[in-house]
Design an enzyme around this catalytic site. Structure first.
Site, short mmCIF file in Angstrom:
data_model
loop_
_atom_site.label_atom_id
_atom_site.label_comp_id
_atom_site.label_asym_id
_atom_site.label_seq_id
_atom_site.Cartn_x
_atom_site.Cartn_y
_atom_site.Cartn_z
N HIS A 188 1.01 -1.27 -0.07
CA HIS A 188 0.12 -0.08 0.14
C HIS A 188 0.50 1.24 -0.31
O HIS A 188 0.49 2.40 -0.46
CB HIS A 188 -0.75 0.11 1.55
CG HIS A 188 -1.73 -1.13 1.32
ND1 HIS A 188 -2.01 -2.43 1.30
CD2 HIS A 188 -3.17 -1.30 0.00
CE1 HIS A 188 -3.56 -3.19 1.26
NE2 HIS A 188 -4.10 -1.80 0.27
N ARG B 25 -10.08 4.38 -2.33
CA ARG B 25 -9.78 3.32 -0.69
C ARG B 25 -10.26 4.52 0.24
O ARG B 25 -9.08 5.40 0.36
CB ARG B 25 -8.31 3.18 -0.90
CG ARG B 25 -7.87 1.57 -2.14
CD ARG B 25 -6.89 1.63 -1.85
NE ARG B 25 -5.71 0.15 -2.89
CZ ARG B 25 -5.58 0.32 -3.97
NH1 ARG B 25 -5.40 1.62 -4.72
NH2 ARG B 25 -5.40 -0.03 -4.12
N ARG C 268 -14.74 1.90 -0.89
CA ARG C 268 -14.74 1.19 -0.76
C ARG C 268 -14.20 1.23 0.99
O ARG C 268 -14.16 1.88 1.31
CB ARG C 268 -13.43 0.11 -1.11
CG ARG C 268 -13.11 -0.83 -0.56
CD ARG C 268 -11.82 -1.66 -1.38
NE ARG C 268 -10.87 -1.26 -0.74
CZ ARG C 268 -9.44 -1.41 -1.05
NH1 ARG C 268 -9.14 -2.21 -2.06
NH2 ARG C 268 -8.55 -0.77 -0.63
N GLU D 58 -11.85 -10.92 -4.48
CA GLU D 58 -9.93 -10.54 -4.35
C GLU D 58 -9.87 -12.21 -3.17
O GLU D 58 -8.70 -12.04 -2.88
CB GLU D 58 -9.21 -9.55 -3.55
CG GLU D 58 -10.30 -8.97 -2.45
CD GLU D 58 -10.09 -7.59 -1.96
OE1 GLU D 58 -8.84 -7.43 -2.28
OE2 GLU D 58 -10.83 -7.23 -1.06
N ASN E 36 -4.74 -7.78 -7.58
CA ASN E 36 -3.79 -8.12 -5.77
C ASN E 36 -3.36 -8.82 -4.92
O ASN E 36 -2.69 -9.55 -4.65
CB ASN E 36 -3.27 -6.11 -5.75
CG ASN E 36 -3.25 -5.12 -6.44
OD1 ASN E 36 -2.83 -5.03 -7.37
ND2 ASN E 36 -3.83 -4.21 -6.45
N ARG F 115 2.21 -10.29 -1.28
CA ARG F 115 2.19 -9.10 -1.82
C ARG F 115 3.61 -8.37 -1.45
O ARG F 115 4.21 -7.62 -2.17
CB ARG F 115 0.79 -8.57 -2.63
CG ARG F 115 0.40 -8.13 -1.21
CD ARG F 115 -1.10 -7.86 -1.19
NE ARG F 115 -1.69 -6.41 -1.64
CZ ARG F 115 -2.63 -5.24 -1.78
NH1 ARG F 115 -3.41 -5.94 -1.94
NH2 ARG F 115 -2.18 -4.30 -2.08
N CYS G 239 -10.00 -3.98 -10.82
CA CYS G 239 -9.02 -2.41 -10.01
C CYS G 239 -7.09 -3.13 -9.34
O CYS G 239 -7.29 -1.64 -8.88
CB CYS G 239 -9.93 -1.52 -8.91
SG CYS G 239 -9.96 -3.11 -7.61
C1 PEP Z 1 -6.58 -5.28 -4.91
O1 PEP Z 1 -6.43 -6.28 -4.14
O2 PEP Z 1 -6.11 -6.08 -6.17
C2 PEP Z 1 -6.87 -4.09 -4.06
C3 PEP Z 1 -7.62 -3.18 -5.63
O3 PEP Z 1 -7.09 -3.36 -3.57
P1 PEP Z 1 -5.72 -3.28 -2.63
O4 PEP Z 1 -4.77 -3.26 -3.36
O5 PEP Z 1 -6.25 -1.73 -1.66
O6 PEP Z 1 -5.54 -4.29 -1.85
MG MG Z 2 -6.94 -5.47 -2.15
#
Ligand code: PEP
Ligand code: MG
Length: 578
Positions: A196, A303, A339, A439, A462, A473, A510
């Site tokens: 993030h 976000r 979100r 997700e 992601n 990640r 996204c």
């Molecule tokens: C994702 O997980 O792809 C997403 C868009 O949300 P974040 O990156 O904020 O977890």
């Molecule tokens: Mg996410």
């Protein structure tokens, strides 16, 4: 004499930055223990004298910058430090160590520090004992000056540029404050482009390099650095040629902006006329201006956790309402997807939510799980979002959904918030849409049951990639394994898109891959018609879309899903070149 060196990391936020290094951990100074030759003694005394003078000047500059209460409180310490620097017992002792003991200045400083520290430790009075810290600070300052590896020319450039932070990790909350403090770029020894912090750096247009393992060992405070957040290259003590490259980069950037400008208000159409919906991911007010300027159809992902992270206590309903309303107003009638809170134990410590530490926060109480366990906090956010819906179309997006039951619970809560608001006289929209982030692999596989309970879905690649491949990640050691083009991820994406399309529910993607033009044709081939990305990538993606023939791409889907390697994917896509 400073010499150029290069450290390789991973590019996490595009752009180049030239600045002075500021280490988030003091640099490790390696002392040269070899005795001085006779002819080296006097130059070494002079070197130390100059360093002491420089340290004194630095303290004076610092003192002059302080005003008000700070000047009184911190000023006292600075004065005390200046006195230590002027103390003949300290300085004469140092010169004697160099002249008689043939010690180098750095070693002499360390010896004096150890001697004084032992003397202070022997004092009974706790106040005097605590003054030992002052000695450490002062001697540390002189050591830094002595070991600073910059030329006068570099120092001249450095005095005109801002700083580049170098640390092991930089928390998202810290990133949010940086640009206001003259920070031009970020370098971390760990981390990943999907963290993030990296997402926020991109949003702030702060070039960032992650995974630069040697950075803290090799870079010293005040080194002049040129970082490339695209290639991941860090050049310390850049040469004139590097600086030419930097200027060239700036010129090219301006040129590519001009080239892309023609896509600003063009519709997002493939060569065969299929409309692809492009939305913006947004965190900052500047993102909204850019989203509008680049012709985004709306905000596909706002976000909200960043609103919570920049503070120690929770934002109340009014504050959240104002923030969300401003986003809705800024988008002037285009839909805004807000979100709900996506916090977990790893991100919540700065928010005033007293969460128990978890051994595995990525699989813990986060996203909708956290929201449902803190119904009062969640209701405050839902009320604020609903109130913002009076100012333009709003969609509520729920993160980390695993099953339909969670969506059901959110719906009950949001409906009760809506009833309460209406009965207290608030104006809220008659209609709002509720959607789920897909997700978690379970949600993707069970989508046919979940989709009935939502108005739309957003695919978070992601996290989907991280959970499907069991690859953290944020862990750069697993970089190669984190692969959104893994056949399993592509297969699941195709399945999600097909399920949503059959159910006639809008679907956008996204995650970060939505902004990667190398993935644009592939995702369209799998049937995706909605993308949401940081607005800085909108025009490039629109350009990539215009270069694709949709019908031809769609025919390739079965072959793409059979491809086992990236090379095979490229070969299949190569056949669709128009
Ligand atoms: C994702 O997980 O792809 C997403 C868009 O949300 P974040 O990156 O904020 O977890
Ligand atoms: Mg996410």
């Amino acid at each position: 004499m400073s010499s150029r060196f290069v450290i390789a990391g991973t590019g996490a936020a595009r752009g180049m930055a030239l600045g002075r290094a500021r280490l988030l951990r003091p640099s490790q100074i390696r002392l040269d223990e070899r005795p001085l030759a006779e002819n080296e003694v006097e130059p070494e005394v002079e070197r130390l004298r100059a360093a002491l003078l420089h340290a004194r000047e630095e303290l004076k500059v610092l003192r002059d910058k302080l005003h008000g209460a700070l000047a009184r409180e911190v000023g006292e310490f600075i004065d005390a430090h200046s006195l230590i620097l002027d103390d003949p017992e300290l300085t004469e002792g140092l010169y004697t160590l160099i002249r008689k003991g043939r010690y180098r200045a750095g070693v002499a400083l360390k010896m004096q520090r150890d001697r004084l520290a032992a003397a202070f430790d022997a004092i009974d009075d706790p106040y005097f004992r605590s003054r030992r810290e002052d000695i450490d600070h002062v001697i540390g300052r002189v050591q830094t000056v002595l070991h600073r590896d910059t030329t006068p020319a570099e120092r001249q450039i450095a005095s005109r540029v801002g700083t580049i932070l170098v640390g092991d990790a930089i928390a998202p909350a810290e990133v949010a404050h940086l640009t206001e403090h003259g920070v031009l770029g970020l370098v971390t020894t760990g981390g990943s482009p999907l963290s993030h912090s990296a997402i926020l750096a991109r949003s702030l247009r702060l070039p960032m390099v992650v995974g630069a393992r040697e950075a803290l060992e090799r870079i010293a405070d005040d080194d002049l650095l040129l970082i490339d957040g695209g290639s991941g290259e860090i050049v310390a003590h850049p040469t004139a040629q590097d600086l030419i490259r930097y200027r060239q980069f700036q010129r090219e950037l301006a040129r590519s902006f001009d080239q892309l400008a023609r896509f600003k208000h063009a519709p997002s159409l493939t060569a065969d006329g299929i409309h692809i919906h492009l939305f913006a991911n947004a965190e900052m007010p500047a993102d909204l201006a850019q989203a509008r300027a680049c012709g985004a159809e709306g905000v596909g992902l706002y976000r909200t956790e960043f609103l919570f992270l920049q503070r120690r206590e929770l934002p109340d309903e009014e504050e959240q309402f104002t923030a969300y309303r401003n986003v809705v107003l800024a988008m002037a009638g285009a839909p805004v997807t807000i979100r709900t809170l996506d916090l977990g134990a790893d991100k919540a410590d700065a928010t005033g939510l007293a969460l128990a530490a978890e051994p595995n926060p990525a699989l813990g109480v986060r996203g909708v799980r956290l929201a449902l366990r803190w119904p009062a906090v969640f209701a405050t956010q839902l009320r604020a979002i609903l109130r913002a819906s009076a100012f333009g179309p709003v969609r509520v997006l729920v993160p980390m959904v695993t099953n339909a039951g969670e969506i059901g619970e959110v719906r009950v809560l949001i409906e009760s918030c809506a009833r309460e608001l209406r009965s207290s006289g608030y104006e809220i929209a008659d209609h709002y849409e509720l959607g789920a982030m897909i997700e978690v692999p379970a949600a993707a596989i069970a989508l046919p049951t979940i989709i009935r309970h939502v108005d739309f879905i957003a695919i978070g690649t992601n996290d989907l990639t991280q959970y499907l491949l069991a690859v953290d990640r944020n862990n750069d050691a697993l970089g190669e394994l984190y692969d959104p083009l893994h056949p399993a991820v592509l297969k699941l994406l195709a399945q999600i898109i097909a399920t949503a399309t059959r159910a006639k529910k809008p679907v956008t993607l996204c995650g970060e891959m939505a902004a990667d033009t190398r993935c644009t044709p592939l995702l369209m081939a799998l049937g995706l018609t909605g993308f949401s990305m940081h607005p800085s990538s909108l025009l490039e993606v629109r350009q990539a879309i215009a270069a694709c023939d949709h019908a031809r791409l769609r025919k390739l889907a079965p072959r793409l899903l059979r491809a086992q390697t990236k090379a095979a994917l490229d070969r299949v896509l190569g056949d669709a070149k128009i």
